[in-house]
Design an enzyme around this catalytic site. Structure first.
Site, PDB file in Angstrom:
ATOM      1  N   CYS A 238       0.861  -1.188   0.000  1.00 41.79           N
ATOM      2  CA  CYS A 238       0.000   0.000   0.000  1.00 41.79           C
ATOM      3  C   CYS A 238       0.900   1.242   0.000  1.00 41.79           C
ATOM      4  O   CYS A 238       1.740   1.395   0.897  1.00 41.79           O
ATOM      5  CB  CYS A 238      -0.903  -0.029   1.229  1.00 41.79           C
TER       6      CYS A 238
ATOM      7  N   HIS B 282      -6.263   3.327   0.899  1.00 39.76           N
ATOM      8  CA  HIS B 282      -5.865   3.598   2.290  1.00 39.76           C
ATOM      9  C   HIS B 282      -6.558   4.908   2.620  1.00 39.76           C
ATOM     10  O   HIS B 282      -6.404   5.898   1.880  1.00 39.76           O
ATOM     11  CB  HIS B 282      -4.332   3.729   2.369  1.00 39.76           C
TER      12      HIS B 282
ATOM     13  N   HIS C 147      -8.761  14.534   1.522  1.00 43.55           N
ATOM     14  CA  HIS C 147      -8.112  15.584   0.741  1.00 43.55           C
ATOM     15  C   HIS C 147      -8.408  16.943   1.383  1.00 43.55           C
ATOM     16  O   HIS C 147      -9.556  17.223   1.736  1.00 43.55           O
ATOM     17  CB  HIS C 147      -8.685  15.637  -0.672  1.00 43.55           C
TER      18      HIS C 147
ATOM     19  N   HIS D 121      -3.580   1.125   8.592  1.00 44.42           N
ATOM     20  CA  HIS D 121      -4.270   0.936   7.321  1.00 44.42           C
ATOM     21  C   HIS D 121      -5.774   0.715   7.513  1.00 44.42           C
ATOM     22  O   HIS D 121      -6.200  -0.309   8.040  1.00 44.42           O
ATOM     23  CB  HIS D 121      -3.684  -0.249   6.553  1.00 44.42           C
TER      24      HIS D 121
ATOM     25  N   CYS E   1       0.703   3.285   3.248  1.00 44.07           N
ATOM     26  CA  CYS E   1       1.392   2.623   4.375  1.00 44.07           C
ATOM     27  C   CYS E   1       2.891   2.836   4.237  1.00 44.07           C
ATOM     28  O   CYS E   1       3.588   3.100   5.225  1.00 44.07           O
ATOM     29  CB  CYS E   1       1.086   1.124   4.406  1.00 44.07           C
TER      30      CYS E   1
ATOM     31  N   ASP F 224      -0.153  16.168  -1.733  1.00 40.55           N
ATOM     32  CA  ASP F 224      -0.580  15.287  -2.826  1.00 40.55           C
ATOM     33  C   ASP F 224       0.407  15.462  -3.993  1.00 40.55           C
ATOM     34  O   ASP F 224       0.760  16.587  -4.358  1.00 40.55           O
ATOM     35  CB  ASP F 224      -2.002  15.653  -3.274  1.00 40.55           C
TER      36      ASP F 224
ATOM     37  N   HIS G 298      -7.895   8.361   3.152  1.00 41.52           N
ATOM     38  CA  HIS G 298      -7.274   9.682   3.078  1.00 41.52           C
ATOM     39  C   HIS G 298      -8.346  10.742   2.901  1.00 41.52           C
ATOM     40  O   HIS G 298      -9.348  10.519   2.229  1.00 41.52           O
ATOM     41  CB  HIS G 298      -6.239   9.767   1.950  1.00 41.52           C
TER      42      HIS G 298
HETATM   43  P1  5GP Z   1      -8.231   9.254  -4.463  1.00 36.77           P
HETATM   44  O1  5GP Z   1      -8.613   9.383  -5.897  1.00 36.77           O
HETATM   45  O2  5GP Z   1      -7.963   7.832  -4.053  1.00 36.77           O
HETATM   46  O3  5GP Z   1      -9.194   9.951  -3.528  1.00 36.77           O
HETATM   47  O4  5GP Z   1      -6.902  10.094  -4.309  1.00 36.77           O
HETATM   48  C1  5GP Z   1      -5.624   9.560  -4.321  1.00 36.77           C
HETATM   49  C2  5GP Z   1      -4.688  10.741  -4.307  1.00 36.77           C
HETATM   50  O5  5GP Z   1      -3.400  10.278  -3.970  1.00 36.77           O
HETATM   51  C3  5GP Z   1      -4.573  11.441  -5.667  1.00 36.77           C
HETATM   52  O6  5GP Z   1      -4.922  12.813  -5.520  1.00 36.77           O
HETATM   53  C4  5GP Z   1      -3.115  11.241  -6.059  1.00 36.77           C
HETATM   54  O7  5GP Z   1      -2.558  12.357  -6.703  1.00 36.77           O
HETATM   55  C5  5GP Z   1      -2.434  10.967  -4.722  1.00 36.77           C
HETATM   56  N1  5GP Z   1      -1.281  10.084  -4.796  1.00 36.77           N
HETATM   57  C6  5GP Z   1      -1.218   8.905  -5.453  1.00 36.77           C
HETATM   58  N2  5GP Z   1       0.001   8.339  -5.293  1.00 36.77           N
HETATM   59  C7  5GP Z   1       0.724   9.183  -4.510  1.00 36.77           C
HETATM   60  C8  5GP Z   1       2.048   9.147  -3.975  1.00 36.77           C
HETATM   61  O8  5GP Z   1       2.834   8.214  -4.204  1.00 36.77           O
HETATM   62  N3  5GP Z   1       2.444  10.199  -3.210  1.00 36.77           N
HETATM   63  C9  5GP Z   1       1.599  11.240  -2.937  1.00 36.77           C
HETATM   64  N4  5GP Z   1       2.080  12.216  -2.180  1.00 36.77           N
HETATM   65  N5  5GP Z   1       0.341  11.303  -3.415  1.00 36.77           N
HETATM   66  C10 5GP Z   1      -0.094  10.296  -4.188  1.00 36.77           C
HETATM   67 ZN    ZN Z   2      -2.198   1.344   3.713  1.00 42.14          ZN
END
Ligand code: 5GP
Ligand code: ZN
Length: 143
Positions: free
Chosen positions: A4, A97, A101, A46, A7, A30, A99
């Site tokens: 993950c 995982h 925003h 997680h 994680c 992000d 999150h």
């Molecule tokens: P979701 O669409 O799942 O709500 O948002 C996932 C967010 O994680 C996206 O805005 C994407 O840009 C961000 N993200 C994905 N991989 C990484 C990473 O490796 N590092 C960071 N800092 N953000 C990530």
């Molecule tokens: Zn995780």
């Protein structure tokens, strides 16, 4: 099992621009920001999303999000904030995982509104509210 990403970030096995961390939660930039200063707040443990996060972790996440939101205008120059959470692929969740925003807002046009209010059947509104209220009274919302 596949690793993950969040994680890995929480355990410092992957780099991230960390804004805050303690034993339980972390806030970091992000990698593909929707607007300047876009952050993610995660529990270090997680959990997948709102469907399985526990109350203690959720409380910490919301508390941290509130504190960060309040310093955003003076730090990045935004005029507002969107808090956003996707639960499930159907709702656009990509990283499984939990999150939250934090998206600083500078003007109304830089993003599309993710939902468009539209009128609906009054009976349906009533029916859904009654069904949910019945579940709550039966104690389905505990824990
Ligand atoms: P979701 O669409 O799942 O709500 O948002 C996932 C967010 O994680 C996206 O805005 C994407 O840009 C961000 N993200 C994905 N991989 C990484 C990473 O490796 N590092 C960071 N800092 N953000 C990530
Ligand atoms: Zn995780």
């Amino acid at each position: 099992m596949e690793k993950c990403i969040f994680c890995e970030i929480a355990n410092h096995n992957l780099p991230a621009n960390i804004v805050f961390e303690d034993n339980d939660v972390m806030a970091f930039a992000d990698i593909n920001p929707a607007t300047k200063g876009h952050l993610l707040v995660i529990p270090k443990r997680h959990f997948i999303n709102i469907f399985d996060v526990d109350d203690a972790a959720l409380n910490r996440i919301l508390q941290l999000a509130k504190r960060i939101a309040r310093i955003m205008p003076e730090t990045v120059g935004c005029s507002g904030i969107n808090l956003f959470h996707s639960a499930g692929e159907v709702a656009w969740q990509e990283v499984m995982h939990f999150h939250l925003h934090i998206i600083p807002r500078y003007n109304r046009k830089e993003l599309q509104r993710p939902f468009v209010p539209h009128s609906t059947d009054r009976d349906e509104l009533k029916e859904i509210a009654l069904a949910l209220n019945k579940k709550i009274k039966e104690g389905f919302c505990n824990g």
